[in-house]
Design an enzyme around this catalytic site. Structure first.
Site, PDB file in Angstrom:
ATOM      1  N   PHE A 141       0.899  -0.946   0.060  1.00 27.62           N
ATOM      2  CA  PHE A 141       0.046   0.597  -0.364  1.00 27.62           C
ATOM      3  C   PHE A 141       1.006   1.272  -0.249  1.00 27.62           C
ATOM      4  CE2 PHE A 141      -2.805   2.955   1.619  1.00 27.62           C
ATOM      5  CZ  PHE A 141      -4.173   2.874   1.566  1.00 27.62           C
ATOM      6  N   ASP A 173       0.864  -5.335   8.269  1.00 30.54           N
ATOM      7  CA  ASP A 173      -0.105  -4.683   8.189  1.00 30.54           C
ATOM      8  C   ASP A 173      -1.805  -5.554   7.985  1.00 30.54           C
ATOM      9  OD1 ASP A 173      -2.285  -3.059   6.763  1.00 30.54           O
ATOM     10  OD2 ASP A 173       0.060  -1.724   5.753  1.00 30.54           O
ATOM     11  N   TYR A 212     -11.998   0.904   9.403  1.00 29.37           N
ATOM     12  CA  TYR A 212     -13.098   1.752   9.147  1.00 29.37           C
ATOM     13  C   TYR A 212     -13.630   0.603   7.949  1.00 29.37           C
ATOM     14  CZ  TYR A 212      -8.433   3.549   6.318  1.00 29.37           C
ATOM     15  OH  TYR A 212      -7.319   3.627   5.856  1.00 29.37           O
ATOM     16  N   LYS A 213     -12.567  -0.632   7.917  1.00 37.15           N
ATOM     17  CA  LYS A 213     -12.446  -1.692   6.100  1.00 37.15           C
ATOM     18  C   LYS A 213     -13.841  -2.708   7.310  1.00 37.15           C
ATOM     19  CE  LYS A 213      -8.601   0.685   3.970  1.00 37.15           C
ATOM     20  NZ  LYS A 213      -7.254  -0.405   3.424  1.00 37.15           N
ATOM     21  N   ARG A 247     -12.059  -3.197  -8.091  1.00 32.47           N
ATOM     22  CA  ARG A 247     -12.116  -3.970  -6.673  1.00 32.47           C
ATOM     23  C   ARG A 247     -13.093  -4.445  -6.643  1.00 32.47           C
ATOM     24  NH1 ARG A 247      -8.582  -2.272  -2.186  1.00 32.47           N
ATOM     25  NH2 ARG A 247     -10.325  -0.297  -2.204  1.00 32.47           N
TER      26      ARG A 247
HETATM   27  C1  LIG Z   1      -6.262   1.137   3.796  1.00 30.16           C
HETATM   28  C2  LIG Z   1      -4.831   0.891   3.907  1.00 30.16           C
HETATM   29  C3  LIG Z   1      -4.209   0.958   4.944  1.00 30.16           C
HETATM   30  C4  LIG Z   1      -4.611   2.973   4.944  1.00 30.16           C
HETATM   31  O1  LIG Z   1      -3.501   3.298   6.245  1.00 30.16           O
HETATM   32  P1  LIG Z   1      -4.387   4.588   6.268  1.00 30.16           P
HETATM   33  O2  LIG Z   1      -3.607   5.494   7.691  1.00 30.16           O
HETATM   34  O3  LIG Z   1      -5.846   4.777   7.414  1.00 30.16           O
HETATM   35  O4  LIG Z   1      -4.711   6.314   5.646  1.00 30.16           O
HETATM   36  C5  LIG Z   1      -2.922   1.220   5.114  1.00 30.16           C
HETATM   37  N1  LIG Z   1      -2.268   0.021   4.094  1.00 30.16           N
HETATM   38  C6  LIG Z   1      -3.289  -0.682   4.242  1.00 30.16           C
HETATM   39  C7  LIG Z   1      -2.563  -1.631   3.152  1.00 30.16           C
HETATM   40  C8  LIG Z   1      -4.660  -0.567   3.670  1.00 30.16           C
HETATM   41  O5  LIG Z   1      -5.361  -1.347   2.873  1.00 30.16           O
END
Ligand SMILES: *Cc1c(COP(=O)(O)O)cnc(C)c1O
Length: 408
Positions: free
Chosen positions: A130, A207, A232-233, A381
């Site tokens: 990410f 992560d 939040y996911k 997706r």
């Molecule tokens: C959604 C996501 C993030 C988001 O990080 P934020 O700090 O909440 O913006 C980080 N890593 C992965 C793999 C994600 O899918």
């Protein structure tokens, strides 16, 4: 074929052991939302959350006022952390806390991990990780004068234990990888990757943003050192809800993170001179935690605690298998490419398909109440949230993509 699939979708919904759960979510009866296929970016709110937030406002914040800190809020990051640990992460109590964004927690844990491997100069990561993970490791490498060692990944695949084994050496301090790749959905073999990391004397930071609440996780059993993830996911905490961090008990006594705030200090209300980290996982906290943002997570935890992650994962696999089958039948003949693993054992909760017209098509789908998301360069997706998504939604989503490709 089409009606066959429609019958299948109804049968799958009728016999789904979690069939009563989609109705637990707000908007599930909103006719404007035909298919919500982006629960992996922003989960839906539960109905219980509407009440819990209202009660928090009137009784908690409004009623208890500053007393709320002593009575409940001071410990809430650790209380909810323990619940996430037990229900979702396979983590014993005392190792998980909630607060900050994933990005900030990744930074704090990566810096803390680096300090546990003095003299080592490399961080291993992958090109498909990410963006936030890549950027902040670039920042840490530039601050500390470290080398980033990049693993190149296959488009529809991800990082294998073998690739990790090839990348690590006696110079590696830390390996940072996503458990489920945000684009391809590849689910890495975390236990094997962790073993390959430890064989080189390095530490692993996982992560879990795209795996927490969709795949089964066993952080303690796999001997993972550090982990972070979104709420939040798949945990439906709401836009910008605070993330969670896990620091394995074995590392906690020696672990320090770089943002020394008063709320992570031993006895914060003594307001004393000099920073002394609090005992245990509390030392991950910096400033005042975002209590309001933590309220909704508890409702999804209630649901997951009722059904268990094994049932959630089973539904997730059934949903992605159905999506893959539909895409193979309807979309691959239209020059759509499958960009996710076909083996469900190596796939998380979403399926990515690619086509040069998908950016424009996604915009039209949104207007029709079919809501997946677009990821560059040309991917749609299909994110299926096991507790809230129905097989009917998957059918409607893939059918609408087919219609867009054939009628415009
Ligand atoms: C959604 C996501 C993030 C988001 O990080 P934020 O700090 O909440 O913006 C980080 N890593 C992965 C793999 C994600 O899918």
């Amino acid at each position: 074929m089409m009606s066959d699939f429609a019958t299948r979708a109804s049968q799958l919904d009728e016999t789904d052991p979690l069939r009563d759960y989609p109705a637990e979510f707000l908007g599930s009866d909103d006719p404007e939302i035909v298919a919500y296929l982006d629960g992996n970016s922003l989960g839906r709110p539960t109905r219980a959350t509407a009440q819990r937030l209202a009660a928090f406002l009137t009784e908690g914040w409004g009623g208890r006022l500053i007393r709320g800190w002593e009575e409940q809020w001071f410990d809430l990051p650790l209380t909810i952390g323990d619940r996430i640990g037990a229900a979702v992460l396979g983590a014993a109590a005392g190792q998980t806390t909630v607060g900050d964004s994933t990005t900030v927690l990744l930074y704090k844990l990566a810096r803390g991990a680096m300090a546990l491997r003095p003299g080592r100069t490399e961080i291993v990561l992958d090109r498909d990780n990410f963006p936030t993970d890549r950027y902040l490791l670039e920042s840490i490498a530039s601050d500390l004068g470290l080398t980033l060692r990049w693993i190149e990944t296959d488009f529809a695949g991800g990082v294998t234990a073998r690739a990790v084994g090839d990348a690590v050496s006696e110079h590696t301090a830390l390996v940072v990888l996503s458990h489920v790749a945000y684009r391809s959905g590849y689910l890495l073999d975390a236990a094997a990757v962790c073993a390959a990391t430890h064989a080189a004397g390095a530490l692993l930071l996982l992560d879990l943003c795209h795996s927490a609440g969709s795949v089964e996780i066993e952080l303690d059993r796999w001997a993972i050192d550090f982990a972070v993830g979104c709420t939040y996911k798949y945990l439906n905490g709401g836009p910008g809800a605070p993330a969670f961090a896990y620091v394995a008990a074995a590392h906690q006594a020696d672990f320090t993170q770089p943002i020394w705030g008063w709320m992570g200090r031993e006895k914060p209300f003594e307001m004393a001179q000099g920073y002394v980290p609090a005992a245990g996982i509390r030392r991950v906290i910096s400033g005042t935690p975002a209590i309001v943002g933590m309220i909704p997570i508890q409702d999804t935890l209630d649901l997951i605690e009722q059904v268990g992650m094994a049932a959630v994962r089973a539904k997730s696999v059934a949903l992605t298998e159905f999506a893959v089958e539909l895409a193979q039948t309807w979309l691959l003949p239209l020059e759509v490419r499958m960009s996710s693993p076909l083996d469900p054992a190596r796939r998380g909760g979403h399926v990515t398909i690619d086509h040069p017209r998908f950016q424009e098509i996604t915009a039209r789908l949104w207007q029709r109440g079919i809501i997946p998301d677009f990821r560059p360069p040309q991917g749609i997706r299909l994110g299926m949230s096991p507790l809230s998504t129905t097989f009917g939604e998957v059918l409607a989503g893939v059918r609408a993509i087919r219609d867009e490709l054939t009628t415009h």
